[in-house]
Design a protein around this motif. Structure first.
Motif, PDB file in Angstrom:
ATOM      1  N   PRO A  84       0.826  -1.194   0.000  1.00 60.30           N
ATOM      2  CA  PRO A  84       0.000   0.000   0.000  1.00 60.30           C
ATOM      3  C   PRO A  84       0.868   1.255   0.000  1.00 60.30           C
ATOM      4  O   PRO A  84       1.923   1.283   0.631  1.00 60.30           O
ATOM      5  CB  PRO A  84      -0.778  -0.116   1.325  1.00 60.30           C
ATOM      6  N   PRO A  86       1.867   4.520   1.395  1.00 64.34           N
ATOM      7  CA  PRO A  86       1.553   5.177   2.668  1.00 64.34           C
ATOM      8  C   PRO A  86       1.030   6.590   2.444  1.00 64.34           C
ATOM      9  O   PRO A  86       1.455   7.279   1.519  1.00 64.34           O
ATOM     10  CB  PRO A  86       2.892   5.202   3.406  1.00 64.34           C
ATOM     11  N   GLN A  87       0.095   6.978   3.294  1.00 57.91           N
ATOM     12  CA  GLN A  87      -0.407   8.354   3.208  1.00 57.91           C
ATOM     13  C   GLN A  87       0.359   9.280   4.138  1.00 57.91           C
ATOM     14  O   GLN A  87       0.280  10.490   4.023  1.00 57.91           O
ATOM     15  CB  GLN A  87      -1.899   8.401   3.569  1.00 57.91           C
ATOM     16  N   GLU A 139      -5.736   5.961   7.741  1.00 57.92           N
ATOM     17  CA  GLU A 139      -4.517   6.197   6.947  1.00 57.92           C
ATOM     18  C   GLU A 139      -3.527   5.037   7.079  1.00 57.92           C
ATOM     19  O   GLU A 139      -3.405   4.414   8.128  1.00 57.92           O
ATOM     20  CB  GLU A 139      -3.821   7.487   7.414  1.00 57.92           C
ATOM     21  N   GLN A 140      -2.800   4.788   5.985  1.00 55.79           N
ATOM     22  CA  GLN A 140      -1.705   3.815   5.993  1.00 55.79           C
ATOM     23  C   GLN A 140      -0.452   4.570   6.430  1.00 55.79           C
ATOM     24  O   GLN A 140      -0.104   5.580   5.825  1.00 55.79           O
ATOM     25  CB  GLN A 140      -1.462   3.266   4.583  1.00 55.79           C
ATOM     26  N   LYS A 162      -2.633   2.162  16.021  1.00 56.12           N
ATOM     27  CA  LYS A 162      -3.786   1.246  15.948  1.00 56.12           C
ATOM     28  C   LYS A 162      -4.947   1.766  16.788  1.00 56.12           C
ATOM     29  O   LYS A 162      -6.095   1.726  16.368  1.00 56.12           O
ATOM     30  CB  LYS A 162      -3.377  -0.157  16.406  1.00 56.12           C
ATOM     31  N   VAL A 167      -3.510   2.606  10.179  1.00 55.18           N
ATOM     32  CA  VAL A 167      -2.958   1.281   9.898  1.00 55.18           C
ATOM     33  C   VAL A 167      -1.443   1.356   9.715  1.00 55.18           C
ATOM     34  O   VAL A 167      -0.960   1.868   8.694  1.00 55.18           O
ATOM     35  CB  VAL A 167      -3.589   0.703   8.604  1.00 55.18           C
ATOM     36  N   VAL A 169       1.814   0.140   8.383  1.00 50.70           N
ATOM     37  CA  VAL A 169       2.126  -0.860   7.351  1.00 50.70           C
ATOM     38  C   VAL A 169       3.597  -1.285   7.369  1.00 50.70           C
ATOM     39  O   VAL A 169       3.939  -2.331   6.819  1.00 50.70           O
ATOM     40  CB  VAL A 169       1.731  -0.367   5.937  1.00 50.70           C
TER      41      VAL A 169
END
Ligand SMILES: O=P(O)(O)OC[C@H]1O[C@H](OP(=O)(O)OP(=O)(O)O)[C@H](O)[C@@H]1O
Length: 198
Positions: A84, A86-87, A139-140, A162, A167, A169
């Protein structure tokens, strides 16, 4: 003067300034056992199995710092080519912040800053995200720091992220003194694993 002598001097200076052994351990990125040994130099006491990492030759040169951050980012993308995007990159204060900033800028994503509980004051210190550099639910998140000594700080940040609905990652660190593969299922990617062979 040897590196060991310098470390002993630094530890003594910090103690004379009123820092606790725990604070000195954090400041020098060493275990409590090593700090106790540095401060007491007990005769006959076995030398603790720890290593001190001095990366000021890199952190003190902005070009080398940027290149290190880019290496960390490449490591992440090699390990998670389809992972993913990441944001937000969250840097752990203080040393993780410049690395995370450079990584976030290079990808055009947001920067988060986490202040660990050990840097907080008060009777019951807690960790927190910066108000100006926070995370949003869903958000990742990639967590960035310089060194893993015990792994407690990363564990704390993962728990925080969390708990706040985002999230984690991956964790990206320059040096890992524990050889940790993952923390609660979140993979840890380091550039250098540091271990003793004796
Ligand atoms: O794995 P752990 O045992 O939790 O230790 C690692 C942490 O300790 C150091 O931080 P420090 O508080 O010394 O702050 P700094 O970033 O200013 O060096 C390091 O930057 C990590 O954040």
């Amino acid at each position: 003067m040897s590196t060991l002598d310098e470390l002993i001097q630094k530890a003594r200076l910090l103690r004379s300034e009123g820092h606790s052994p725990g604070q000195i351990a954090d400041e020098l990125s060493l275990s409590m056992e090593t700090v106790t040994w540095l401060l007491t130099q007990e005769k006959g006491a076995a030398t603790p199995k720890d290593v001190h990492i001095d990366w000021t030759a890199v952190s003190g040169e902005s070009q080398l710092l940027e290149e290190s951050a880019m290496m960390l980012q490449s490591r992440l993308h090699i390990k998670q080519p389809d992972g993913p995007v990441p944001q937000v990159y969250v840097g752990i204060a203080i040393s993780g912040i410049p690395l995370a900033t450079l990584m976030a800028v290079s990808e055009g994503v947001r920067l988060g800053i986490y202040h660990p509980a050990k840097q907080a004051i008060g009777d019951e210190p807690v960790g927190s995200m910066s108000g100006n550099f926070g995370i949003r639910p869903g958000e990742q998140v990639v967590i960035v720091d310089d060194v893993i000594t015990s792994g407690k700080t990363l564990q704390e940040v993962i728990n925080y992220i969390k708990r706040h609905g985002a999230v984690p990652v991956a964790c990206c660190v320059l040096f890992d003194k524990r050889g940790i593969r993952d923390i609660d299922g979140v993979p840890v990617y380091s550039l250098f694993k540091v271990s003793r062979i004796d």
